[in-house]
Motif scaffolding. Structure first.
Motif, PDB file in Angstrom:
ATOM      1  N   THR A  72      -7.889  -3.256  -2.427  1.00 57.49           N
ATOM      2  CA  THR A  72      -9.188  -3.483  -2.059  1.00 57.49           C
ATOM      3  C   THR A  72     -10.164  -2.873  -3.145  1.00 57.49           C
ATOM      4  OG1 THR A  72      -9.429  -1.470  -0.746  1.00 57.49           O
ATOM      5  CG2 THR A  72      -8.442  -3.458   0.146  1.00 57.49           C
ATOM      6  N   SER A  73     -11.446  -3.553  -3.137  1.00 52.67           N
ATOM      7  CA  SER A  73     -12.304  -2.929  -4.105  1.00 52.67           C
ATOM      8  C   SER A  73     -13.640  -2.276  -3.313  1.00 52.67           C
ATOM      9  CB  SER A  73     -12.911  -4.300  -4.857  1.00 52.67           C
ATOM     10  OG  SER A  73     -11.948  -4.464  -5.623  1.00 52.67           O
ATOM     11  N   SER A  74     -14.039  -1.172  -3.675  1.00 47.94           N
ATOM     12  CA  SER A  74     -15.317  -0.667  -3.216  1.00 47.94           C
ATOM     13  C   SER A  74     -16.126   0.166  -4.324  1.00 47.94           C
ATOM     14  CB  SER A  74     -14.773   0.506  -2.180  1.00 47.94           C
ATOM     15  OG  SER A  74     -13.944   1.404  -3.098  1.00 47.94           O
ATOM     16  N   ALA A  75     -16.950   0.669  -3.799  1.00 51.57           N
ATOM     17  CA  ALA A  75     -17.959   1.459  -4.882  1.00 51.57           C
ATOM     18  C   ALA A  75     -17.191   2.432  -5.767  1.00 51.57           C
ATOM     19  CB  ALA A  75     -19.185   2.174  -4.273  1.00 51.57           C
ATOM     20  N   ASN A  76     -16.020   3.047  -5.072  1.00 47.00           N
ATOM     21  CA  ASN A  76     -15.282   3.731  -6.083  1.00 47.00           C
ATOM     22  C   ASN A  76     -14.394   3.234  -6.813  1.00 47.00           C
ATOM     23  OD1 ASN A  76     -16.878   6.059  -4.614  1.00 47.00           O
ATOM     24  ND2 ASN A  76     -15.396   5.868  -2.842  1.00 47.00           N
ATOM     25  N   GLY A  77     -14.369   2.060  -6.833  1.00 46.63           N
ATOM     26  CA  GLY A  77     -13.393   1.306  -7.746  1.00 46.63           C
ATOM     27  C   GLY A  77     -12.031   0.683  -6.808  1.00 46.63           C
ATOM     28  N   GLN A  78     -10.950   0.520  -7.505  1.00 46.12           N
ATOM     29  CA  GLN A  78      -9.890  -0.063  -6.789  1.00 46.12           C
ATOM     30  C   GLN A  78      -9.171   0.984  -6.019  1.00 46.12           C
ATOM     31  OE1 GLN A  78      -6.673  -1.203  -9.469  1.00 46.12           O
ATOM     32  NE2 GLN A  78      -5.934  -3.213  -7.975  1.00 46.12           N
ATOM     33  N   SER A  79      -8.803   0.449  -4.700  1.00 48.02           N
ATOM     34  CA  SER A  79      -8.041   1.323  -3.800  1.00 48.02           C
ATOM     35  C   SER A  79      -6.892   0.400  -3.308  1.00 48.02           C
ATOM     36  CB  SER A  79      -8.787   1.820  -2.762  1.00 48.02           C
ATOM     37  OG  SER A  79      -9.570   1.037  -1.986  1.00 48.02           O
ATOM     38  N   PHE A  80      -5.898   1.408  -2.544  1.00 46.96           N
ATOM     39  CA  PHE A  80      -4.661   0.551  -1.877  1.00 46.96           C
ATOM     40  C   PHE A  80      -4.570   1.113  -0.512  1.00 46.96           C
ATOM     41  CE2 PHE A  80      -4.260   0.793  -6.595  1.00 46.96           C
ATOM     42  CZ  PHE A  80      -3.715  -0.388  -6.984  1.00 46.96           C
ATOM     43  N   ILE A  81      -4.073   0.200   0.162  1.00 50.38           N
ATOM     44  CA  ILE A  81      -3.757   0.558   1.697  1.00 50.38           C
ATOM     45  C   ILE A  81      -2.343  -0.243   1.711  1.00 50.38           C
ATOM     46  CG2 ILE A  81      -6.082   0.792   2.378  1.00 50.38           C
ATOM     47  CD1 ILE A  81      -5.812  -2.466   3.708  1.00 50.38           C
ATOM     48  N   LEU A  82      -1.652   0.065   2.983  1.00 51.51           N
ATOM     49  CA  LEU A  82      -0.133  -0.386   3.147  1.00 51.51           C
ATOM     50  C   LEU A  82      -0.352  -1.897   3.409  1.00 51.51           C
ATOM     51  CD1 LEU A  82       1.124   2.285   5.455  1.00 51.51           C
ATOM     52  CD2 LEU A  82       1.553   2.152   2.893  1.00 51.51           C
ATOM     53  N   GLY A  83       0.532  -2.731   2.951  1.00 59.06           N
ATOM     54  CA  GLY A  83       0.622  -4.077   3.214  1.00 59.06           C
ATOM     55  C   GLY A  83       1.085  -4.559   4.464  1.00 59.06           C
ATOM     56  N   SER A  84       1.055  -5.993   4.802  1.00 58.14           N
ATOM     57  CA  SER A  84       1.486  -6.654   5.854  1.00 58.14           C
ATOM     58  C   SER A  84       3.078  -6.707   5.981  1.00 58.14           C
ATOM     59  CB  SER A  84       1.062  -7.995   6.030  1.00 58.14           C
ATOM     60  OG  SER A  84       1.179  -8.775   4.760  1.00 58.14           O
ATOM     61  N   ARG A  85       3.706  -6.590   4.631  1.00 59.09           N
ATOM     62  CA  ARG A  85       5.145  -6.676   4.919  1.00 59.09           C
ATOM     63  C   ARG A  85       5.912  -5.504   5.228  1.00 59.09           C
ATOM     64  NH1 ARG A  85       9.286  -9.142   5.633  1.00 59.09           N
ATOM     65  NH2 ARG A  85      11.221  -8.980   4.084  1.00 59.09           N
ATOM     66  N   LEU A  86       5.124  -4.484   5.188  1.00 57.49           N
ATOM     67  CA  LEU A  86       5.563  -2.977   5.776  1.00 57.49           C
ATOM     68  C   LEU A  86       5.408  -3.074   7.161  1.00 57.49           C
ATOM     69  CD1 LEU A  86       4.469  -0.276   3.169  1.00 57.49           C
ATOM     70  CD2 LEU A  86       6.816  -1.073   3.540  1.00 57.49           C
ATOM     71  N   VAL A  87       4.354  -3.738   7.704  1.00 56.99           N
ATOM     72  CA  VAL A  87       4.390  -3.970   9.191  1.00 56.99           C
ATOM     73  C   VAL A  87       5.462  -4.757   9.713  1.00 56.99           C
ATOM     74  CG1 VAL A  87       2.855  -4.778  10.950  1.00 56.99           C
ATOM     75  CG2 VAL A  87       1.868  -3.988   9.150  1.00 56.99           C
ATOM     76  N   GLU A  88       5.656  -5.867   9.137  1.00 60.62           N
ATOM     77  CA  GLU A  88       6.995  -6.645   9.559  1.00 60.62           C
ATOM     78  C   GLU A  88       8.267  -6.069   9.466  1.00 60.62           C
ATOM     79  OE1 GLU A  88       7.006 -10.008   6.976  1.00 60.62           O
ATOM     80  OE2 GLU A  88       4.962 -10.580   7.171  1.00 60.62           O
ATOM     81  N   MET A  89       8.714  -5.242   8.629  1.00 62.23           N
ATOM     82  CA  MET A  89       9.802  -4.573   8.301  1.00 62.23           C
ATOM     83  C   MET A  89       9.682  -3.430   9.375  1.00 62.23           C
ATOM     84  SD  MET A  89      10.203  -4.526   4.033  1.00 62.23           S
ATOM     85  CE  MET A  89      11.778  -3.512   4.388  1.00 62.23           C
ATOM     86  N   GLY A  90       8.497  -2.683   9.754  1.00 64.71           N
ATOM     87  CA  GLY A  90       8.504  -1.720  10.563  1.00 64.71           C
ATOM     88  C   GLY A  90       8.965  -1.995  11.912  1.00 64.71           C
ATOM     89  N   PHE A  91       8.566  -3.159  12.498  1.00 66.57           N
ATOM     90  CA  PHE A  91       9.072  -3.841  13.835  1.00 66.57           C
ATOM     91  C   PHE A  91      10.453  -4.206  13.706  1.00 66.57           C
ATOM     92  CE2 PHE A  91       4.458  -3.634  14.616  1.00 66.57           C
ATOM     93  CZ  PHE A  91       4.265  -3.368  15.825  1.00 66.57           C
ATOM     94  N   LEU A  92      10.680  -4.919  12.679  1.00 65.02           N
ATOM     95  CA  LEU A  92      12.128  -5.314  12.486  1.00 65.02           C
ATOM     96  C   LEU A  92      13.000  -4.041  12.567  1.00 65.02           C
ATOM     97  CD1 LEU A  92      11.794  -8.050   9.618  1.00 65.02           C
ATOM     98  CD2 LEU A  92      12.617  -8.315  12.078  1.00 65.02           C
ATOM     99  N   ALA A  93      12.728  -3.059  11.811  1.00 65.78           N
ATOM    100  CA  ALA A  93      13.742  -1.722  11.991  1.00 65.78           C
ATOM    101  C   ALA A  93      13.642  -1.407  13.230  1.00 65.78           C
ATOM    102  CB  ALA A  93      13.116  -0.700  10.955  1.00 65.78           C
ATOM    103  N   ARG A  94      12.545  -1.028  14.154  1.00 66.64           N
ATOM    104  CA  ARG A  94      12.425  -0.690  15.208  1.00 66.64           C
ATOM    105  C   ARG A  94      13.284  -1.507  16.269  1.00 66.64           C
ATOM    106  NH1 ARG A  94       9.259  -2.457  19.436  1.00 66.64           N
ATOM    107  NH2 ARG A  94       9.021  -0.976  21.293  1.00 66.64           N
ATOM    108  N   ASP A  95      13.300  -2.840  16.002  1.00 66.08           N
ATOM    109  CA  ASP A  95      14.167  -3.604  17.253  1.00 66.08           C
ATOM    110  C   ASP A  95      15.338  -3.673  16.927  1.00 66.08           C
ATOM    111  OD1 ASP A  95      11.632  -4.401  18.248  1.00 66.08           O
ATOM    112  OD2 ASP A  95      11.258  -6.267  17.275  1.00 66.08           O
ATOM    113  N   GLN A  96      15.692  -3.215  15.678  1.00 64.43           N
ATOM    114  CA  GLN A  96      17.285  -3.213  15.115  1.00 64.43           C
ATOM    115  C   GLN A  96      17.837  -1.889  16.033  1.00 64.43           C
ATOM    116  OE1 GLN A  96      17.615  -3.909  10.835  1.00 64.43           O
ATOM    117  NE2 GLN A  96      16.938  -6.196  11.177  1.00 64.43           N
ATOM    118  N   LEU A  97      16.892  -0.944  16.200  1.00 64.88           N
ATOM    119  CA  LEU A  97      17.671   0.388  16.962  1.00 64.88           C
ATOM    120  C   LEU A  97      18.203  -0.068  18.256  1.00 64.88           C
ATOM    121  CD1 LEU A  97      15.115   2.787  15.819  1.00 64.88           C
ATOM    122  CD2 LEU A  97      17.656   2.703  15.011  1.00 64.88           C
ATOM    123  N   PRO A  98      19.615  -0.102  18.656  1.00 62.74           N
ATOM    124  CA  PRO A  98      20.004  -0.492  19.858  1.00 62.74           C
ATOM    125  C   PRO A  98      19.368   0.498  21.136  1.00 62.74           C
ATOM    126  CG  PRO A  98      21.879  -0.283  18.368  1.00 62.74           C
ATOM    127  CD  PRO A  98      20.536   0.355  17.523  1.00 62.74           C
TER     128      PRO A  98
END
Length: 224
Positions: A72-98
């Motif tokens: 993302t871009s802001s007055a302070n320059g370029q910055s980063f946040i977690l992406g949607s791929r991690l959201v998908e993988m997080g729920f998949l990892a949780r669902d794979q726990l019996p």
């Protein structure tokens, strides 16, 4: 800010144990961890992972292309946040726990019976509890816990219930971690002798109590 060695102490992961030839992979993972901890600018991330800005920019850009980070871009320059791929993988990892699937009906039934918030969690990283599932309470009081969140064992009711299976020799160390953990900057624990006596009593009753160590107005009982 948590430096690399401090994160190792928190999670129990010894980075020197990684095999040779995996430096780029481990650096990329460190970038994701740094962003997850709230470090968003290149300068902050580079400082945390111990790399130059150019190397950090290359790693972060690759992670953006793969969907693991968002730029993302802001007055302070370029910055980063977690992406949607991690959201998908997080729920998949949780669902794979019996245990999540097996426990869901029991959690729902307990929540309906007590009208209180019900949590499912496991010990994660040695000193923390990792929340795997949550049934919201029906009393109008919303707890700030959430699925995927990590909290110190010693300052949560769920964590103290898990501590009952640990030897007493580990209890004091876990208390010290809770008092300095970044997730609980306002933790209020009793002095050590009172805390130990309370946990011993919890063992006799096969349940532990959340006594507002982290969150005012959150007193709850946790089954051991």
């Amino acid at each position: 800010m948590l430096k690399a060695n401090e994160r190792t102490k928190m999670t129990g992961i010894e980075t020197s144990a990684f095999p040779p030839g995996t430096q780029t992979l481990t650096r990329g993972l460190s970038v994701i961890e740094a962003v997850a901890e709230g470090h968003s600018t290149l300068m902050e991330i580079a400082s945390v992972i111990g790399c130059s800005r150019s190397t950090t920019h290359r790693l972060a850009s690759t992670l953006v292309q793969a969907g693991y980070l968002r730029s993302t871009s802001s007055a302070n320059g370029q910055s980063f946040i977690l992406g949607s791929r991690l959201v998908e993988m997080g729920f998949l990892a949780r669902d794979q726990l019996p245990v999540v699937t097996l426990a869901r009906d029991h959690l729902t039934a307990l929540g309906a019976k007590t009208c209180d918030t019900v949590h499912l969690g496991i010990r994660g990283g040695g000193v923390e509890v990792l929340y795997l599932d949550k049934i919201p309470g029906q009393r109008g009081l919303e707890m700030r816990s959430r699925i995927g969140k990590r909290m110190p064992l010693a300052s949560t009711g769920l964590g103290k219930a898990l501590m009952l299976d640990l030897p007493e020799s580990e209890w004091r160390m876990l208390c010290n971690v809770a008092l300095s953990h970044p997730a609980t900057p306002h933790a209020r624990l009793p002095d050590w002798s009172d805390y130990r006596a309370g946990l011993r009593q919890s063992g006799l009753m096969s349940c532990a109590f959340d006594l507002e160590e982290n969150e005012q107005g959150s007193s709850r009982r946790k089954l051991g």
